[in-house]
Design a protein around this motif. Structure first.
Motif, PDB file in Angstrom:
ATOM      1  N   HIS A   1     -38.187   6.124  49.666  1.00 32.27           N
ATOM      2  CA  HIS A   1     -37.656   4.795  49.948  1.00 32.27           C
ATOM      3  C   HIS A   1     -37.620   4.583  51.455  1.00 32.27           C
ATOM      4  O   HIS A   1     -37.589   5.532  52.235  1.00 32.27           O
ATOM      5  N   VAL A   2     -37.576   3.332  51.830  1.00 34.69           N
ATOM      6  CA  VAL A   2     -37.485   2.985  53.247  1.00 34.69           C
ATOM      7  C   VAL A   2     -36.089   3.374  53.736  1.00 34.69           C
ATOM      8  O   VAL A   2     -35.088   3.040  53.092  1.00 34.69           O
ATOM      9  N   PRO A   3     -35.995   4.079  54.868  1.00 32.59           N
ATOM     10  CA  PRO A   3     -34.677   4.467  55.357  1.00 32.59           C
ATOM     11  C   PRO A   3     -33.905   3.242  55.840  1.00 32.59           C
ATOM     12  O   PRO A   3     -34.510   2.235  56.230  1.00 32.59           O
ATOM     13  N   PRO A   4     -32.561   3.311  55.816  1.00 32.28           N
ATOM     14  CA  PRO A   4     -31.776   2.171  56.302  1.00 32.28           C
ATOM     15  C   PRO A   4     -31.983   1.996  57.803  1.00 32.28           C
ATOM     16  O   PRO A   4     -32.257   2.960  58.512  1.00 32.28           O
ATOM     17  N   GLU A   5     -31.837   0.761  58.250  1.00 35.33           N
ATOM     18  CA  GLU A   5     -32.026   0.498  59.676  1.00 35.33           C
ATOM     19  C   GLU A   5     -30.888   1.134  60.468  1.00 35.33           C
ATOM     20  O   GLU A   5     -29.719   1.024  60.083  1.00 35.33           O
ATOM     21  N   PRO A   6     -31.202   1.795  61.572  1.00 33.07           N
ATOM     22  CA  PRO A   6     -30.148   2.415  62.370  1.00 33.07           C
ATOM     23  C   PRO A   6     -29.322   1.335  63.073  1.00 33.07           C
ATOM     24  O   PRO A   6     -29.822   0.240  63.334  1.00 33.07           O
TER      25      PRO A   6
END
Length: 175
Positions: free
Chosen positions: A122-127
């Motif tokens: 999955h796409v990682p959450p935005e920092p």
């Protein structure tokens, strides 16, 4: 649509374009022979050690690309050698033709690919972005304490009762 390349030389067209870009800098190089087949190349005040036998240069571009860097190409030009002979075998036309003899095999869609037992990617959450956070109305509201009930109602404010200024009765006022 098929693309047709004119591949008549020893190396691919990519190498020819790469060496054409390097030619101006390579012609400015000052080359001095050293021992064991090495050369000292000076360009823009920097000195590099080049070995055409080992296909190496101290700038490491030659080892990474497999195509002579401006320093190695400068040595090749000064010694009047062919640059195509010092290009890595993977950039040769024969290897390129060998890779595409059978053509490119079309693949089936993603539904037909085998599934793995691992987790899906999955796409990682935005920092969080650097800097001061914006304060919202929810942040400004009073936060209830640990022992305070979250559904506690505020006491109702009673309306102010008017009194008469003469007699003091709450039934009427002075007017």
């Amino acid at each position: 649509m098929f693309l047709v390349f004119d591949v008549s030389g020893l190396c691919t067209p990519y190498v020819a374009r790469f060496l054409a870009k390097e030619h101006d800098k390579a012609s400015e190089c000052q080359v001095h022979p050293s021992t064991n087949g090495c050369f000292e190349v000076t360009l823009d005040g920097d000195k590099h050690r080049v070995s055409l036998q080992n296909m190496t240069c101290t700038c490491k571009k030659y080892q990474i690309c497999g195509i002579p860097c401006e320093h190695a190409y400068g040595v090749i030009l000064k010694r009047t050698l062919s640059a195509d002979d010092y290009v890595c075998q993977w950039f040769r036309t024969a290897m390129w033709r060998l890779n595409y003899t059978n053509g490119i095999t079309p693949q089936r869609g993603a539904r037909h690919w085998p599934s793995t037992l691992g987790e899906n990617v999955h796409v990682p959450p935005e920092p969080p972005q650097p800097g001061r956070k914006k304060i919202t109305k929810a942040d400004k509201k009073r936060k209830p304490g640990v022992n305070e009930s979250p559904v506690k109602k505020k006491p109702k404010h009673k309306k102010r009762i008017m009194h008469c200024g003469i007699c003091g009765s709450d039934q009427h006022n002075r007017r």
